[in-house]
Design a protein around this motif. Structure first.
Motif, mmCIF file in Angstrom:
data_model
loop_
_atom_site.group_PDB
_atom_site.id
_atom_site.type_symbol
_atom_site.label_atom_id
_atom_site.label_comp_id
_atom_site.label_asym_id
_atom_site.label_seq_id
_atom_site.Cartn_x
_atom_site.Cartn_y
_atom_site.Cartn_z
ATOM 1 N N ALA A 1 0.819 -1.207 0.000
ATOM 2 C CA ALA A 1 0.000 0.000 0.000
ATOM 3 C C ALA A 1 0.856 1.263 0.000
ATOM 4 N N GLY A 2 1.929 1.263 0.776
ATOM 5 C CA GLY A 2 2.722 2.470 0.938
ATOM 6 C C GLY A 2 3.768 2.695 -0.132
ATOM 7 N N LEU A 3 4.401 1.601 -0.611
ATOM 8 C CA LEU A 3 5.521 1.742 -1.536
ATOM 9 C C LEU A 3 5.342 0.977 -2.843
ATOM 10 N N GLY A 4 4.230 0.271 -2.980
ATOM 11 C CA GLY A 4 4.004 -0.485 -4.210
ATOM 12 C C GLY A 4 4.976 -1.627 -4.391
ATOM 13 N N VAL A 5 5.345 -2.271 -3.284
ATOM 14 C CA VAL A 5 6.337 -3.351 -3.313
ATOM 15 C C VAL A 5 5.659 -4.702 -3.126
ATOM 16 N N ASP A 6 5.933 -5.638 -4.014
ATOM 17 C CA ASP A 6 5.507 -7.027 -3.825
ATOM 18 C C ASP A 6 6.486 -7.690 -2.874
ATOM 19 N N LEU A 7 6.007 -8.242 -1.763
ATOM 20 C CA LEU A 7 6.876 -8.813 -0.747
ATOM 21 C C LEU A 7 6.831 -10.336 -0.785
ATOM 22 N N PHE A 8 8.019 -10.951 -0.715
ATOM 23 C CA PHE A 8 8.127 -12.409 -0.687
ATOM 24 C C PHE A 8 8.838 -12.839 0.588
ATOM 25 N N ALA A 9 8.464 -14.018 1.071
ATOM 26 C CA ALA A 9 9.028 -14.523 2.325
ATOM 27 C C ALA A 9 10.119 -15.545 2.082
ATOM 28 N N ASN A 10 10.257 -16.052 0.854
ATOM 29 C CA ASN A 10 11.322 -17.025 0.583
ATOM 30 C C ASN A 10 11.908 -16.784 -0.803
ATOM 31 N N LEU A 11 13.116 -17.300 -0.990
ATOM 32 C CA LEU A 11 13.883 -17.015 -2.203
ATOM 33 C C LEU A 11 13.256 -17.634 -3.445
ATOM 34 N N ASP A 12 12.707 -18.831 -3.337
ATOM 35 C CA ASP A 12 12.116 -19.474 -4.512
ATOM 36 C C ASP A 12 10.973 -18.645 -5.088
ATOM 37 N N ASP A 13 10.128 -18.099 -4.212
ATOM 38 C CA ASP A 13 9.020 -17.266 -4.682
ATOM 39 C C ASP A 13 9.554 -15.988 -5.331
ATOM 40 N N LEU A 14 10.607 -15.425 -4.759
ATOM 41 C CA LEU A 14 11.198 -14.226 -5.357
ATOM 42 C C LEU A 14 11.767 -14.541 -6.733
ATOM 43 N N MET A 15 12.438 -15.670 -6.875
ATOM 44 C CA MET A 15 13.016 -16.039 -8.170
ATOM 45 C C MET A 15 11.925 -16.249 -9.222
ATOM 46 N N ALA A 16 10.775 -16.725 -8.797
ATOM 47 C CA ALA A 16 9.656 -16.891 -9.728
ATOM 48 C C ALA A 16 9.155 -15.538 -10.235
ATOM 49 N N TRP A 17 9.396 -14.485 -9.460
ATOM 50 C CA TRP A 17 9.043 -13.104 -9.858
ATOM 51 C C TRP A 17 9.999 -12.593 -10.937
ATOM 52 N N LYS A 18 11.135 -13.249 -11.096
ATOM 53 C CA LYS A 18 12.139 -12.981 -12.138
ATOM 54 C C LYS A 18 12.824 -11.610 -11.985
ATOM 55 N N PRO A 19 13.517 -11.396 -10.880
ATOM 56 C CA PRO A 19 14.276 -10.146 -10.749
ATOM 57 C C PRO A 19 15.465 -10.129 -11.696
ATOM 58 N N THR A 20 15.853 -8.927 -12.128
ATOM 59 C CA THR A 20 17.072 -8.797 -12.925
ATOM 60 C C THR A 20 18.270 -8.459 -12.045
ATOM 61 N N VAL A 21 18.000 -7.904 -10.859
ATOM 62 C CA VAL A 21 19.069 -7.595 -9.912
ATOM 63 C C VAL A 21 18.503 -7.633 -8.500
ATOM 64 N N VAL A 22 19.277 -8.171 -7.567
ATOM 65 C CA VAL A 22 18.906 -8.127 -6.155
ATOM 66 C C VAL A 22 19.826 -7.142 -5.454
ATOM 67 N N VAL A 23 19.274 -6.408 -4.496
ATOM 68 C CA VAL A 23 20.006 -5.372 -3.769
ATOM 69 C C VAL A 23 19.997 -5.745 -2.293
ATOM 70 N N GLU A 24 21.151 -6.108 -1.765
ATOM 71 C CA GLU A 24 21.235 -6.580 -0.379
ATOM 72 C C GLU A 24 21.271 -5.418 0.596
ATOM 73 N N CYS A 25 20.267 -5.362 1.490
ATOM 74 C CA CYS A 25 20.194 -4.348 2.546
ATOM 75 C C CYS A 25 19.915 -5.013 3.884
ATOM 76 N N ALA A 26 20.347 -6.256 4.048
ATOM 77 C CA ALA A 26 19.908 -7.053 5.194
ATOM 78 C C ALA A 26 21.025 -7.508 6.120
ATOM 79 N N GLY A 27 22.277 -7.201 5.823
ATOM 80 C CA GLY A 27 23.350 -7.622 6.710
ATOM 81 C C GLY A 27 24.179 -8.762 6.155
ATOM 82 N N HIS A 28 25.230 -9.097 6.901
ATOM 83 C CA HIS A 28 26.228 -10.056 6.429
ATOM 84 C C HIS A 28 25.643 -11.420 6.106
ATOM 85 N N ALA A 29 24.723 -11.905 6.934
ATOM 86 C CA ALA A 29 24.173 -13.247 6.721
ATOM 87 C C ALA A 29 23.469 -13.360 5.375
#
Length: 287
Positions: free
Chosen positions: A67-95
């Motif tokens: 609602a606020g940012l127009g972002v589709d949110l995924f809870a696991n990597l497989d679902d995100l990969m099915a969304w077909k990103p062209t680039v991932v941007v890490e903002c979550a820390g070393h792990a």
């Protein structure tokens, strides 16, 4: 860093760039905390109407982000990969660099990494290099809270004799680090050295403060040869970063005094801006 990894610190001149069509770019933000939300807000405020943006964060509020940012949110990597990103941007820390970025690179998705301190691990750098080879992908490491590293990287061509980094923070900014147990932070009334050693040692002992020293080490002469001094300094009210390099090219001196990110005082605003800049240049072309 390995030759297949890009140390992405150059800045494009505004007068020499135009915005290209971005409809084929699909940006996935790993970690929707203060930094991730800041990056999305900046992109939404820019000239890229309709840019596809998703997030990967099992703990974030999917309804609020949509609602606020127009972002589709995924809870696991497989679902995100099915969304077909062209680039991932890490903002979550070393792990996340080890657990998510490597897998994305293996699957052919480019990555932009903010948590540069994770790359102090020889094993992880090798894994990321191999992942790029497997996936034909590219890893971009942003400069984060420090600048001028393009000049430091260029100076390697002549041979660099020494690189020294000095980091200064107010005493209470070191709370929750090993210094908290070794020093009475409330009693420090003059600049006090809390760590001195190599960038590799600082990354192991102070992993939450390793991003800047790691960026300097990667741009310059490596983790074992970069000398690091970290100080609790009651005379400063910002995070201060200083870099000195010497070699046949001459001498380089960098000093930055960083304001914190408004939504997260533990993060430098410039770190978020460096991520935004890396994404922006991916969405631009130079004429």
């Amino acid at each position: 860093m390995n030759s297949s990894t890009v140390l992405d610190v150059a800045h494009s001149e505004a007068s020499s760039t135009v915005i290209s069509a971005s409809s084929q770019q699909r940006i996935a933000i790993i970690g929707m905390g203060a930094m991730g939300r800041r990056v999305v807000s900046s992109l939404r405020a820019g000239p890229f109407n309709g840019l596809a943006i998703a997030g990967l964060d099992p703990y974030a509020d999917a309804q609020a982000l949509k609602a606020g940012l127009g972002v589709d949110l995924f809870a696991n990597l497989d679902d995100l990969m099915a969304w077909k990103p062209t680039v991932v941007v890490e903002c979550a820390g070393h792990a996340a660099v080890e657990g998510v970025v490597a897998q994305c690179l293996e699957r052919g998705v480019d990555a932009i990494v903010a948590s540069v301190g994770a790359l102090s691990s020889d094993e992880l750098r090798t894994r990321l290099h191999d992942a790029q080879e497997v996936g034909g992908s590219e890893l971009t490491v942003v400069s984060g809270a420090i600048g001028g590293l393009d000049a430091l990287s260029a100076a390697r061509g002549s041979g660099i004799e020494s690189v020294k980094y000095i980091g200064r923070k107010p005493p209470r900014a070191w709370s929750g680090t090993p210094a908290d147990g070794e020093f009475d932070l409330d009693a420090i009334d003059k600049p006090t050295v809390i760590f001195e050693g190599t960038a590799a040692e600082s990354a192991r002992q102070y992993p939450k403060n390793a991003n800047v020293t790691a960026a300097v080490a990667i741009a310059g002469i490596g983790f074992e040869k970069t000398h690091v001094t970290m100080m609790a300094d009651p005379t400063v009210n910002k995070n201060v970063h200083e870099v000195e390099a010497k070699g046949p090219f001459g001498q380089l001196n960098i000093r930055l005094e960083n304001n914190p990110l408004p939504d997260n005082p533990k993060t430098s605003w410039l770190a978020a801006l460096s991520i935004e800049d890396a994404i922006l240049r991916r969405l631009q072309h130079v004429i």
